[in-house]
Design a protein around this motif. Sequence first.
Motif, PDB file in Angstrom:
ATOM      1  N   LEU A 164      -6.649  -0.811  -6.764  1.00  0.00           N
ATOM      2  CA  LEU A 164      -7.302  -0.865  -8.068  1.00  0.00           C
ATOM      3  C   LEU A 164      -8.578  -0.034  -8.066  1.00  0.00           C
ATOM      4  CD1 LEU A 164      -7.207  -4.763  -8.461  1.00  0.00           C
ATOM      5  CD2 LEU A 164      -5.496  -3.155  -9.330  1.00  0.00           C
ATOM      6  N   ILE A 165      -8.848   0.602  -9.190  1.00  0.00           N
ATOM      7  CA  ILE A 165     -10.134   1.268  -9.400  1.00  0.00           C
ATOM      8  C   ILE A 165     -10.729   0.738 -10.693  1.00  0.00           C
ATOM      9  CG2 ILE A 165     -11.305   3.442  -9.907  1.00  0.00           C
ATOM     10  CD1 ILE A 165      -9.437   4.857  -8.021  1.00  0.00           C
ATOM     11  N   ASN A 166     -11.980   0.305 -10.613  1.00  0.00           N
ATOM     12  CA  ASN A 166     -12.681  -0.212 -11.784  1.00  0.00           C
ATOM     13  C   ASN A 166     -13.428   0.915 -12.480  1.00  0.00           C
ATOM     14  OD1 ASN A 166     -15.727  -1.645 -12.470  1.00  0.00           O
ATOM     15  ND2 ASN A 166     -13.893  -2.381 -13.491  1.00  0.00           N
ATOM     16  N   ASN A 167     -13.285   0.999 -13.794  1.00  0.00           N
ATOM     17  CA  ASN A 167     -14.042   1.962 -14.586  1.00  0.00           C
ATOM     18  C   ASN A 167     -14.785   1.205 -15.680  1.00  0.00           C
ATOM     19  OD1 ASN A 167     -14.703   4.725 -15.615  1.00  0.00           O
ATOM     20  ND2 ASN A 167     -13.627   3.938 -17.403  1.00  0.00           N
ATOM     21  N   THR A 168     -16.007   1.640 -15.946  1.00  0.00           N
ATOM     22  CA  THR A 168     -16.791   1.055 -17.030  1.00  0.00           C
ATOM     23  C   THR A 168     -16.941   2.106 -18.119  1.00  0.00           C
ATOM     24  OG1 THR A 168     -17.995  -0.370 -15.484  1.00  0.00           O
ATOM     25  CG2 THR A 168     -18.968  -0.051 -17.659  1.00  0.00           C
ATOM     26  N   SER A 169     -16.140   1.993 -19.156  1.00  0.00           N
ATOM     27  CA  SER A 169     -16.122   3.025 -20.196  1.00  0.00           C
ATOM     28  C   SER A 169     -17.190   2.821 -21.266  1.00  0.00           C
ATOM     29  CB  SER A 169     -14.744   3.074 -20.866  1.00  0.00           C
ATOM     30  OG  SER A 169     -14.476   1.855 -21.548  1.00  0.00           O
ATOM     31  N   ASN A 173     -20.466  -3.156 -21.514  1.00  0.00           N
ATOM     32  CA  ASN A 173     -19.635  -3.925 -20.590  1.00  0.00           C
ATOM     33  C   ASN A 173     -20.030  -3.714 -19.123  1.00  0.00           C
ATOM     34  OD1 ASN A 173     -18.123  -4.941 -22.707  1.00  0.00           O
ATOM     35  ND2 ASN A 173     -16.633  -3.293 -22.608  1.00  0.00           N
ATOM     36  N   ALA A 174     -21.081  -2.951 -18.902  1.00  0.00           N
ATOM     37  CA  ALA A 174     -21.436  -2.569 -17.532  1.00  0.00           C
ATOM     38  C   ALA A 174     -21.872  -3.741 -16.668  1.00  0.00           C
ATOM     39  CB  ALA A 174     -22.541  -1.508 -17.564  1.00  0.00           C
ATOM     40  N   TYR A 197     -20.745   3.227 -15.563  1.00  0.00           N
ATOM     41  CA  TYR A 197     -20.827   3.818 -16.891  1.00  0.00           C
ATOM     42  C   TYR A 197     -21.497   5.187 -16.788  1.00  0.00           C
ATOM     43  CZ  TYR A 197     -22.305   4.729 -21.653  1.00  0.00           C
ATOM     44  OH  TYR A 197     -22.519   5.329 -22.873  1.00  0.00           O
ATOM     45  N   LEU A 198     -20.831   6.218 -17.316  1.00  0.00           N
ATOM     46  CA  LEU A 198     -21.347   7.584 -17.266  1.00  0.00           C
ATOM     47  C   LEU A 198     -21.834   7.984 -18.657  1.00  0.00           C
ATOM     48  CD1 LEU A 198     -18.505   9.235 -15.126  1.00  0.00           C
ATOM     49  CD2 LEU A 198     -20.674   8.291 -14.325  1.00  0.00           C
ATOM     50  N   THR A 199     -23.089   8.409 -18.743  1.00  0.00           N
ATOM     51  CA  THR A 199     -23.662   8.736 -20.045  1.00  0.00           C
ATOM     52  C   THR A 199     -23.160  10.074 -20.574  1.00  0.00           C
ATOM     53  OG1 THR A 199     -25.592   9.654 -18.904  1.00  0.00           O
ATOM     54  CG2 THR A 199     -25.735   7.365 -19.675  1.00  0.00           C
ATOM     55  N   LYS A 200     -23.019  11.053 -19.701  1.00  0.00           N
ATOM     56  CA  LYS A 200     -22.524  12.381 -20.090  1.00  0.00           C
ATOM     57  C   LYS A 200     -21.388  12.738 -19.142  1.00  0.00           C
ATOM     58  CE  LYS A 200     -27.014  13.917 -21.854  1.00  0.00           C
ATOM     59  NZ  LYS A 200     -28.107  14.917 -21.738  1.00  0.00           N
ATOM     60  N   ILE A 201     -20.183  12.347 -19.542  1.00  0.00           N
ATOM     61  CA  ILE A 201     -19.055  12.391 -18.619  1.00  0.00           C
ATOM     62  C   ILE A 201     -18.784  13.791 -18.082  1.00  0.00           C
ATOM     63  CG2 ILE A 201     -16.564  12.039 -18.389  1.00  0.00           C
ATOM     64  CD1 ILE A 201     -16.808   9.678 -20.276  1.00  0.00           C
ATOM     65  N   GLU A 202     -18.540  14.748 -18.973  1.00  0.00           N
ATOM     66  CA  GLU A 202     -18.181  16.088 -18.499  1.00  0.00           C
ATOM     67  C   GLU A 202     -19.308  16.717 -17.701  1.00  0.00           C
ATOM     68  OE1 GLU A 202     -16.525  18.726 -21.380  1.00  0.00           O
ATOM     69  OE2 GLU A 202     -14.971  17.325 -21.990  1.00  0.00           O
TER      70      GLU A 202
END
Length: 226
Positions: A164-169, A173-174, A197-202
């Motif tokens: 499993l890999i957890n992602n916080t989109s 929800n972080a 949680y990534l603020t600026k994904i790219e």
Amino acid sequence: MSNQYIICGIGTDCGKSVVSVLLYDYLKKRKKLEPILVKPVQTGAALDTDFYQACQINRQNIFNFYTMTSETSIHTASHLAEKTIDVDQMVHETVLLQTKNRPLLLEMAGGLMSPLNETTLMIDFVEALQLPVIVVVDNYLGAINHALLTTEALKNRGIPIAGLINNTSKKENAYDQTSLEIIASYNGLSVIGRVPYLTKIEGQLTEPDKKSELVKEWQLNVSQAN
């Protein structure tokens, strides 16, 4: 074959593409080989294959079998585009890519029970390949239920699960970091890692040092043979 994985999410927009880019970098650094990244089917205006390239993945290492531009489900988008998704052909194309003796990542679309056509679900395609699945679990109310349903469906079909890999989109929800442990404990699965949680994904996924930082504590059993 080793170092070949399917990336499935517990639903739509749970972070599969972000995880796929990070797994690509993870395998590349550990195998010293360029992985192959496959998005078998994609829909909508914002395409995952474009996102991969924006994250500095070379176009020649990206493969896609079907693209539909409608912002809707796969089977509806293919109907609107007057295309028929041939799952047997997708399996054939994937098997050909498996023979290249390189790490391979396939990012699915939607959830496992998303229909590809009138008779076939995404899980049927996954089952035909019999590659280990990495399940991406987002943080939101209901995620535990969706994750357990997803892993139960995989187990019922005899499909191996790598972990499993957890992602916080979403930022709100972080705070919730307990869901993954509950899911892993209940199913006896391993936790490969987490994505905050990534603020600026790219922007963050174009920097090699940043990507390395994000995956430095991940634990995926990378074989020395392909």
